[in-house]
Design an enzyme around this catalytic site. Structure first.
Site, mmCIF file in Angstrom:
data_model
loop_
_atom_site.group_PDB
_atom_site.id
_atom_site.type_symbol
_atom_site.label_atom_id
_atom_site.label_comp_id
_atom_site.label_asym_id
_atom_site.label_seq_id
_atom_site.Cartn_x
_atom_site.Cartn_y
_atom_site.Cartn_z
ATOM 1 N N HIS A 1 68.079 39.271 17.028
ATOM 2 C CA HIS A 1 66.706 38.746 18.171
ATOM 3 C C HIS A 1 65.515 39.239 17.185
ATOM 4 O O HIS A 1 64.355 38.684 17.421
ATOM 5 C CB HIS A 1 66.663 39.606 19.953
ATOM 6 C CG HIS A 1 67.838 39.565 19.821
ATOM 7 N ND1 HIS A 1 68.706 41.337 21.037
ATOM 8 C CD2 HIS A 1 69.119 38.797 20.465
ATOM 9 C CE1 HIS A 1 69.612 40.598 21.447
ATOM 10 N NE2 HIS A 1 69.621 39.305 21.548
ATOM 11 N N HIS B 1 69.024 32.268 26.137
ATOM 12 C CA HIS B 1 69.329 33.348 25.338
ATOM 13 C C HIS B 1 70.055 32.921 24.177
ATOM 14 O O HIS B 1 70.154 33.433 23.020
ATOM 15 C CB HIS B 1 70.302 34.578 26.138
ATOM 16 C CG HIS B 1 70.377 35.857 25.001
ATOM 17 N ND1 HIS B 1 68.375 36.409 24.959
ATOM 18 C CD2 HIS B 1 71.207 35.961 24.267
ATOM 19 C CE1 HIS B 1 69.545 37.507 23.616
ATOM 20 N NE2 HIS B 1 70.778 36.976 23.418
ATOM 21 N N ASP C 1 69.871 33.425 20.602
ATOM 22 C CA ASP C 1 70.105 34.252 18.868
ATOM 23 C C ASP C 1 70.669 33.006 18.241
ATOM 24 O O ASP C 1 70.914 33.432 16.978
ATOM 25 C CB ASP C 1 71.962 34.285 19.991
ATOM 26 C CG ASP C 1 72.220 35.185 20.943
ATOM 27 O OD1 ASP C 1 71.477 36.172 20.529
ATOM 28 O OD2 ASP C 1 73.041 35.607 21.242
ATOM 29 N N HIS D 1 77.881 33.333 17.615
ATOM 30 C CA HIS D 1 77.547 33.400 16.460
ATOM 31 C C HIS D 1 78.662 33.473 14.865
ATOM 32 O O HIS D 1 77.987 32.538 14.308
ATOM 33 C CB HIS D 1 77.751 35.669 16.473
ATOM 34 C CG HIS D 1 76.177 35.538 16.644
ATOM 35 N ND1 HIS D 1 74.300 35.112 17.144
ATOM 36 C CD2 HIS D 1 76.135 36.694 18.239
ATOM 37 C CE1 HIS D 1 74.461 36.081 17.879
ATOM 38 N NE2 HIS D 1 75.522 37.357 18.372
HETATM 39 ZN ZN LIG Z 1 71.132 37.882 21.375
#
Ligand SMILES: [Zn+2]
Length: 236
Positions: free
Chosen positions: A3, A160, A164, A187
């Protein structure tokens, strides 16, 4: 930490010194907004060296079952991200984002992280997410959002994920000039697509802003109130 990195990258900062006094970056409200507010208060200093980019020269695609992530040649900095959750409050959401610092600030930075009550129990038993609460994440239980204030954006979930991805992609060291596409990613796939990118030098070129079409200016469109201080050569 994604973040913090997302806030820096999203606001066009590519040179900063960060000092941490704890084991991880504070989660704050679960979005990048408090970090963006800090950058807004500090302002930006333009530096003498031209900004450098990783220009995508050919497609890099990675898959994990039906999930995928790709980097593709594109004249600009675009992210096209789609999620599909088996939950009525999330479902299928897609966001196409043509990056500028102003759009990042307004459309992405306030989107909070999210989680499901069923996962929180498992994570906590394993010693993770111990600080998660309704103050720093959107909490979904079955087909309900438990946060009393509801959502900040109607499609806050995909926003969001985009926040990311901007943080993850910044880990390649330079801003990416091209298009990133992601379907049901996260991720791990974001890291994998960067490994794919660097697997062959034919996939990319390192260029300066002047070498890009229209001499791409990262600070063309900044949020109102952000001070951008020009570089002034010292005299004498
Ligand atoms: Zn996040």
């Amino acid at each position: 930490m994604e973040h913090v990195i997302s806030a820096l990258s999203g606001m066009g900062v590519d040179n900063a010194l960060i000092t941490l006094t704890g084991a991880e970056c504070p989660i704050l409200d679960g979005s990048a907004s408090p970090y963006v507010q800090g950058i807004m208060e500090a302002g930006l200093d333009v530096q003498p060296a031209p900004r450098r980019y990783i220009k995508i020269m050919r497609q890099v695609l990675v898959r994990n079952n039906e999930a995928s992530a790709a980097l593709e040649p594109y004249n600009g900095r675009m992210l096209d991200l789609e999620i599909d959750f088996d939950s009525r409050v999330i479902g299928r959401q897609r966001m196409i984002f043509d990056w500028t610092p102003r759009k990042y600030c307004e459309d992405v930075s306030r989107a909070r992280t999210f989680g499901f009550v069923r996962d929180a129990k498992i994570l906590r038993q394993a010693g993770y997410a111990l600080g998660s609460s309704l103050d720093n994440s959107i909490t979904v239980h079955e087909d309900r959002i438990l946060n009393p204030g509801g959502l900040r954006y109607e499609d806050e979930f995909v926003r969001h994920k985009l926040l990311d991805a901007i943080g993850d992609l910044a880990l390649c060291g330079l801003p990416i000039y091209g298009r990133f596409r992601s379907y049901k990613g996260g991720h791990a796939l974001n890291a994998l697509v960067l490994h794919g990118l660097f697997a062959s030098e034919a996939n990319y070129e390192i260029v300066t802003a002047e070498e890009l079409p229209l001499a791409f200016d990262a600070l063309d469109d900044v949020p109102e109130g952000l001070e951008v201080r020009p570089y002034l050569r010292s005299v004498g």
